[in-house]
Design a protein around this motif. Sequence first.
Motif, short mmCIF file in Angstrom:
data_model
loop_
_atom_site.label_atom_id
_atom_site.label_comp_id
_atom_site.label_asym_id
_atom_site.label_seq_id
_atom_site.Cartn_x
_atom_site.Cartn_y
_atom_site.Cartn_z
N PRO A 172 0.78 -1.19 -0.03
CA PRO A 172 0.11 0.10 0.03
C PRO A 172 0.74 1.27 0.14
N VAL A 173 1.60 1.44 -1.07
CA VAL A 173 2.58 2.78 -1.30
C VAL A 173 2.29 3.04 -2.82
N PHE A 174 2.51 4.43 -2.80
CA PHE A 174 2.37 4.96 -3.99
C PHE A 174 3.27 6.04 -4.29
N ALA A 175 3.50 6.52 -5.53
CA ALA A 175 4.70 7.40 -5.70
C ALA A 175 4.40 8.18 -7.03
N VAL A 176 4.53 9.61 -7.20
CA VAL A 176 4.48 10.34 -8.31
C VAL A 176 5.97 10.66 -8.94
N VAL A 177 6.12 10.17 -10.31
CA VAL A 177 7.35 10.11 -10.76
C VAL A 177 7.07 10.93 -12.08
N GLN A 178 8.25 11.48 -12.55
CA GLN A 178 8.37 12.23 -13.81
C GLN A 178 9.12 11.41 -14.75
N ILE A 179 8.66 11.48 -16.04
CA ILE A 179 9.45 10.89 -17.07
C ILE A 179 9.57 11.53 -18.15
N GLY A 180 10.26 12.06 -18.57
CA GLY A 180 10.37 13.28 -19.64
C GLY A 180 9.50 14.50 -19.23
N SER A 181 8.36 14.81 -20.03
CA SER A 181 7.56 15.91 -19.37
C SER A 181 6.17 15.45 -18.93
N THR B 39 4.73 5.33 -21.44
CA THR B 39 5.65 6.33 -21.53
C THR B 39 6.20 6.43 -23.15
N GLU B 40 6.52 7.63 -23.48
CA GLU B 40 7.19 7.95 -24.62
C GLU B 40 8.38 6.92 -24.90
N ARG B 41 8.52 6.56 -26.11
CA ARG B 41 9.85 5.82 -26.22
C ARG B 41 11.08 6.41 -25.75
N LEU B 42 11.50 5.20 -24.70
CA LEU B 42 12.86 5.57 -23.95
C LEU B 42 13.89 5.00 -24.79
N LYS B 43 15.11 5.88 -24.85
CA LYS B 43 16.33 5.52 -25.63
C LYS B 43 17.16 4.72 -24.86
N PHE B 44 18.26 4.01 -25.35
CA PHE B 44 19.04 3.37 -24.68
C PHE B 44 18.61 2.24 -23.83
N GLU C 290 8.84 -3.77 -20.47
CA GLU C 290 7.93 -5.02 -20.91
C GLU C 290 7.96 -4.93 -22.51
N GLU C 291 7.79 -3.87 -23.10
CA GLU C 291 7.84 -4.01 -24.66
C GLU C 291 7.90 -2.54 -24.96
N HIS C 292 8.22 -2.41 -26.41
CA HIS C 292 8.13 -1.09 -27.19
C HIS C 292 7.17 -1.41 -28.20
N ALA C 293 6.08 -0.53 -28.14
CA ALA C 293 4.94 -0.55 -28.77
C ALA C 293 4.71 0.78 -29.71
N GLN D 70 2.29 6.91 -32.49
CA GLN D 70 3.45 7.25 -31.53
C GLN D 70 4.26 6.12 -30.98
N GLU D 71 5.46 6.29 -30.88
CA GLU D 71 6.22 5.10 -30.50
C GLU D 71 6.00 5.30 -28.87
N LEU D 72 5.85 4.10 -28.23
CA LEU D 72 5.73 4.02 -26.79
C LEU D 72 6.54 2.99 -25.94
N THR D 73 6.57 3.03 -24.74
CA THR D 73 7.39 2.01 -24.06
C THR D 73 6.53 1.58 -22.74
N LYS D 74 6.55 0.38 -22.66
CA LYS D 74 5.69 -0.09 -21.51
C LYS D 74 6.53 -0.49 -20.44
N LEU D 75 6.29 -0.20 -19.27
CA LEU D 75 6.89 -0.25 -17.99
C LEU D 75 6.05 -0.90 -17.11
N ARG D 76 6.66 -1.81 -16.22
CA ARG D 76 5.88 -2.42 -15.21
C ARG D 76 6.72 -2.01 -13.86
#
Length: 259
Positions: free
Chosen positions: A128-137, A150-155, A193-196, A220-226
């Motif tokens: 039962p813990v949550f967080a607010v994170v920023q990725i890009g904008s 999220t938007e496509r992450l490089k590297f 997990e994947e680039h979609a 738009q290119e996306l990246t799925k994070l778990r």
Amino acid sequence: MAHRRCLLSLARHATAIISQKKMPPLSTVEVLTGKPNPAITISNSELSRFSLWSHSCHFSSSKSEDSETEVEVEMEGASDVEAENDNAASDLGRDYSPEEKEAEAATIGYKVLGPLQRSDRVFKDYEPVFAVVQIGSHQFKVSNGDSIFTERLKFCEVNDKLILNKVHLLGSPTQTIIGRPILPDAAVHAVVEEHALDAKVIIFKKKRRKNHRRTKGHRQELTKLRITDIQGIEKQEIKTDGKPLKAAVKNPEKIAAAV
């Protein structure tokens, strides 16, 4: 009448030629027949005076100038677009050093740890813990086990482990920690997990009464994070005493029937 008009036109031509700087007079043979008189010889300097009458006329046209300016503007715009495409292609084909990759990933808000191994046990039970994170904008509210796009992450490739280090807020049932603007000791762990590709978006442009229509599509290119773990806050342990939790059951309200 025709003979009279011819004589008047010839007189006008003769007066125009005589008004020049001592131009040689035309003979009657030249006037009547249009052929040069062999008895009269003309020097080169005198011929240069006649050349003033034989120059070609150039008429200026605003339409042609406008068309030329439009063509120049179009060429400049095309050159600018080509330059931008070349710069983008050069950025895509550029070889980054490990330090440059790490610095650019840090500006976006993540750090690549490496590929996920078979022996790693990163997935945990819900907490039962949550967080607010920023990725890009963009900012995301995440908990353990959530998946975000999220938007496509490089590297980074599929099954890579990431640390999302731009954490703005942490929360639990007992406390809340707010960053100013970022919490330095907090971190959110995730796995790629994947680039979609996102759903197609249609871009349609039209100019009425100009026969101008343009239809384009974009995905738009996306990246799925778990999300696998949230660190930086005390986590409350859930005590079940070996018994499964039961959902609260509401007792039905009794309504007195009117007699």
